[in-house]
Design a protein around this motif. Structure first.
Motif, mmCIF file in Angstrom:
data_model
loop_
_atom_site.group_PDB
_atom_site.id
_atom_site.type_symbol
_atom_site.label_atom_id
_atom_site.label_comp_id
_atom_site.label_asym_id
_atom_site.label_seq_id
_atom_site.Cartn_x
_atom_site.Cartn_y
_atom_site.Cartn_z
ATOM 1 N N ARG A 42 23.121 -16.084 65.346
ATOM 2 C CA ARG A 42 22.393 -15.159 64.490
ATOM 3 C C ARG A 42 22.956 -15.255 63.089
ATOM 4 N N GLU A 43 22.206 -14.768 62.104
ATOM 5 C CA GLU A 43 22.631 -14.885 60.711
ATOM 6 C C GLU A 43 23.894 -14.080 60.453
ATOM 7 N N THR A 44 23.973 -12.875 61.018
ATOM 8 C CA THR A 44 25.136 -12.019 60.835
ATOM 9 C C THR A 44 26.017 -12.083 62.072
ATOM 10 N N PRO A 45 27.309 -12.435 61.925
ATOM 11 C CA PRO A 45 28.178 -12.470 63.103
ATOM 12 C C PRO A 45 28.388 -11.074 63.662
ATOM 13 N N ARG A 46 28.768 -11.025 64.914
ATOM 14 C CA ARG A 46 29.044 -9.758 65.586
ATOM 15 C C ARG A 46 30.405 -9.831 66.261
ATOM 16 N N ILE A 47 31.071 -8.698 66.359
ATOM 17 C CA ILE A 47 32.328 -8.644 67.103
ATOM 18 C C ILE A 47 32.023 -8.848 68.573
ATOM 19 N N SER A 48 32.665 -9.839 69.168
ATOM 20 C CA SER A 48 32.379 -10.172 70.560
ATOM 21 C C SER A 48 33.465 -9.706 71.528
ATOM 22 N N LEU B 31 31.852 -7.273 59.129
ATOM 23 C CA LEU B 31 32.002 -7.092 57.692
ATOM 24 C C LEU B 31 31.729 -5.664 57.232
ATOM 25 N N ASP B 32 31.337 -4.788 58.147
ATOM 26 C CA ASP B 32 31.054 -3.401 57.780
ATOM 27 C C ASP B 32 32.364 -2.617 57.754
ATOM 28 N N LEU B 33 33.248 -2.975 56.820
ATOM 29 C CA LEU B 33 34.611 -2.458 56.811
ATOM 30 C C LEU B 33 34.669 -0.970 56.504
ATOM 31 N N PRO C 298 45.380 4.021 65.171
ATOM 32 C CA PRO C 298 44.674 2.811 65.574
ATOM 33 C C PRO C 298 44.634 1.738 64.495
ATOM 34 N N TRP C 299 45.471 1.855 63.457
ATOM 35 C CA TRP C 299 45.300 1.030 62.264
ATOM 36 C C TRP C 299 45.608 -0.455 62.443
ATOM 37 N N PRO C 300 46.308 -0.899 63.491
ATOM 38 C CA PRO C 300 46.405 -2.350 63.718
ATOM 39 C C PRO C 300 45.036 -3.008 63.844
ATOM 40 N N LEU C 301 44.067 -2.286 64.400
ATOM 41 C CA LEU C 301 42.719 -2.841 64.499
ATOM 42 C C LEU C 301 42.102 -3.021 63.119
ATOM 43 N N ASP C 302 42.371 -2.088 62.217
ATOM 44 C CA ASP C 302 41.827 -2.209 60.862
ATOM 45 C C ASP C 302 42.399 -3.432 60.156
ATOM 46 N N ILE C 303 43.692 -3.680 60.333
ATOM 47 C CA ILE C 303 44.301 -4.882 59.749
ATOM 48 C C ILE C 303 43.606 -6.129 60.290
ATOM 49 N N ALA C 304 43.376 -6.149 61.607
ATOM 50 C CA ALA C 304 42.710 -7.301 62.217
ATOM 51 C C ALA C 304 41.287 -7.462 61.704
ATOM 52 N N LEU C 305 40.589 -6.365 61.486
ATOM 53 C CA LEU C 305 39.214 -6.434 60.975
ATOM 54 C C LEU C 305 39.183 -6.997 59.552
ATOM 55 N N TRP C 306 40.166 -6.635 58.731
ATOM 56 C CA TRP C 306 40.219 -7.185 57.377
ATOM 57 C C TRP C 306 40.582 -8.670 57.403
ATOM 58 N N ASP C 307 41.496 -9.038 58.284
ATOM 59 C CA ASP C 307 41.836 -10.452 58.430
ATOM 60 C C ASP C 307 40.602 -11.237 58.877
ATOM 61 N N ALA D 124 37.416 -10.359 58.441
ATOM 62 C CA ALA D 124 36.436 -10.383 57.348
ATOM 63 C C ALA D 124 36.815 -11.433 56.309
ATOM 64 N N GLY D 125 38.104 -11.546 56.004
ATOM 65 C CA GLY D 125 38.530 -12.561 55.054
ATOM 66 C C GLY D 125 38.248 -13.963 55.551
#
Length: 379
Positions: free
Chosen positions: A3-9, A74-76, A93-102, A104-105
């Motif tokens: 799909r055009e937009t990736p999704r968390i799998s 990418l919906d950070l 739960p902020w380790p997940l946020d770090i992973a999401l930014w990594d 997204a980058g």
């Protein structure tokens, strides 16, 4: 891609334990640490990218994983808001946020420091010690830090008596003179679960401050309980020292109170413990708009350190950032055991971030496999 937009799998959470021999006698903990735990969070998208984070243990996250799997990585801003809500219900739960930014980058092909605002790709580090050494050994440690190019050193109070603490501080100052800025962490903001000692009162903290003024200390860290807003404001008015704190403060409204009461000169929230990347980016703006310094606590592992480096270099104008370093008990190899390449300073104490996407880190999968104690997968 399908799909055009990736999704968390998928989200993988693994727990690891590094054996410590010799143990690490952390100055803030009466029990020497014989193991160093690390939680690794991996967030996968359906295009094959993987973001990594680390920090708190993420216990209880099983109840909330469905809020992320299948969403746009990418919906950070959305993820930050959801994680803030989870933080109220189920710990940090902020380790997940770090992973999401990594992640997204990596999807965007951009380093996190640029995503944070791109102010700079480097920041100078101050060495943050963690062991209560004999005054002579503290002096040797300080000279070693200076020889490596660090501009500053933080030492920890909490010895059997304040007289012992002051003796250690004086030994360090005598050894290095004006070569290093010196900070003192009083460790009064929070306690280990079994430590029931009361934090200092304002009058007790002020007595300590007067002695620190004589040694030209750059800042006095966590001299009071984290919620003593009136006490912090009174102490700050009474001393010429910069007052630092906020490393374990958890919610934005609490930081707003610290700002409103003019409690601190230096704000130290850690992205692995409080508010995450987006939340602390916004807080850094508010802190600097009030003429204060934003420079995080980083006492965790190399993944959390890297996240704080990207945040601070990209979004703030800090004079330096904390670099946990007190070998041999606390070496960069121990701290960053999960990485193929430990994070280290150059000969002048600078940490330079690359243009690699995300956090620019590579996990040492062999070491992680050898130290893994448990694993959870959410898909």
């Amino acid at each position: 891609m399908s799909r055009e937009t990736p999704r968390i799998s998928r989200i993988d959470i693994t727990h690891h334990q590094l054996e410590l021999d010799p143990p690490f006698p952390a100055s803030w903990d009466s029990q020497p640490r014989r193991k160093f735990p690390a939680t690794i969070v991996r967030v996968h998208d359906d295009a094959g990218h993987v973001g990594i984070g680390s920090g708190d243990a993420m216990y209880g996250f099983a109840d909330y994983q469905h809020l992320f799997v299948g969403t746009d990585p990418l919906d950070l801003a959305r993820h930050s808001a959801v994680l803030d809500n989870i933080g109220f219900h189920a710990g940090r739960p902020w380790p997940l946020d770090i992973a999401l930014w990594d992640l997204a980058g990596k999807i965007r092909g951009e380093p996190c420091w640029k995503m944070m605002g791109g102010r700079s790709n480097r920041i100078r580090a101050y060495a943050s010690s963690g062991v209560h050494r004999h005054p002579d050994e503290m002096a040797k440690m300080a000279l070693h830090v200076a020889s490596r190019g660090f501009p500053a050193l933080k030492i920890r109070f909490g010895r059997p008596s304040l007289a012992d603490d002051f003796t250690a501080l004086a030994a360090v100052r005598d050894a290095v003179g004006s070569r290093l800025e010196l900070m003192v962490d009083c460790n009064q903001g929070w306690r280990m679960p079994w430590d029931t000692a009361a934090p200092w009162t304002v009058s007790e903290a002020l007595e300590v401050a007067r002695e620190l003024e004589k040694q030209d200390v750059y800042w006095m860290e966590e001299p009071l309980h984290r919620g003593d807003y009136e006490g912090y404001a009174a102490l700050r008015r009474a001393t010429t020292l910069r007052i630092a704190g906020g490393e374990m403060t958890r919610e934005r409204y609490e930081f707003d109170q610290l700002l409103a009461h003019d409690c601190l000169d230096v704000f130290q929230p850690d992205v692995a413990c409080s508010l995450g990347m987006e939340g602390l980016r916004k807080l850094a703006q508010a802190v600097e708009a009030r003429g204060k310094v934003f420079t995080p606590h980083t006492w965790g592992n190399g993944i959390g350190l890297a996240a704080n480096l990207h945040l601070t270099a990209g979004a703030a104008s800090a004079p330096f950032i904390e670099f946990p370093y007190d070998p041999p008990e606390w070496s960069i190899e121990r701290r960053d055991f999960m990485l193929t390449r430990p994070i280290d300073v150059d000969g002048e104490g600078w940490l330079t971030l690359s243009d690699e996407p995300g956090l620019g880190l590579t996990l040492d999968e062999d070491v992680l496999a050898a130290t893994q104690s448990s694993r959870s997968t959410y898909a």
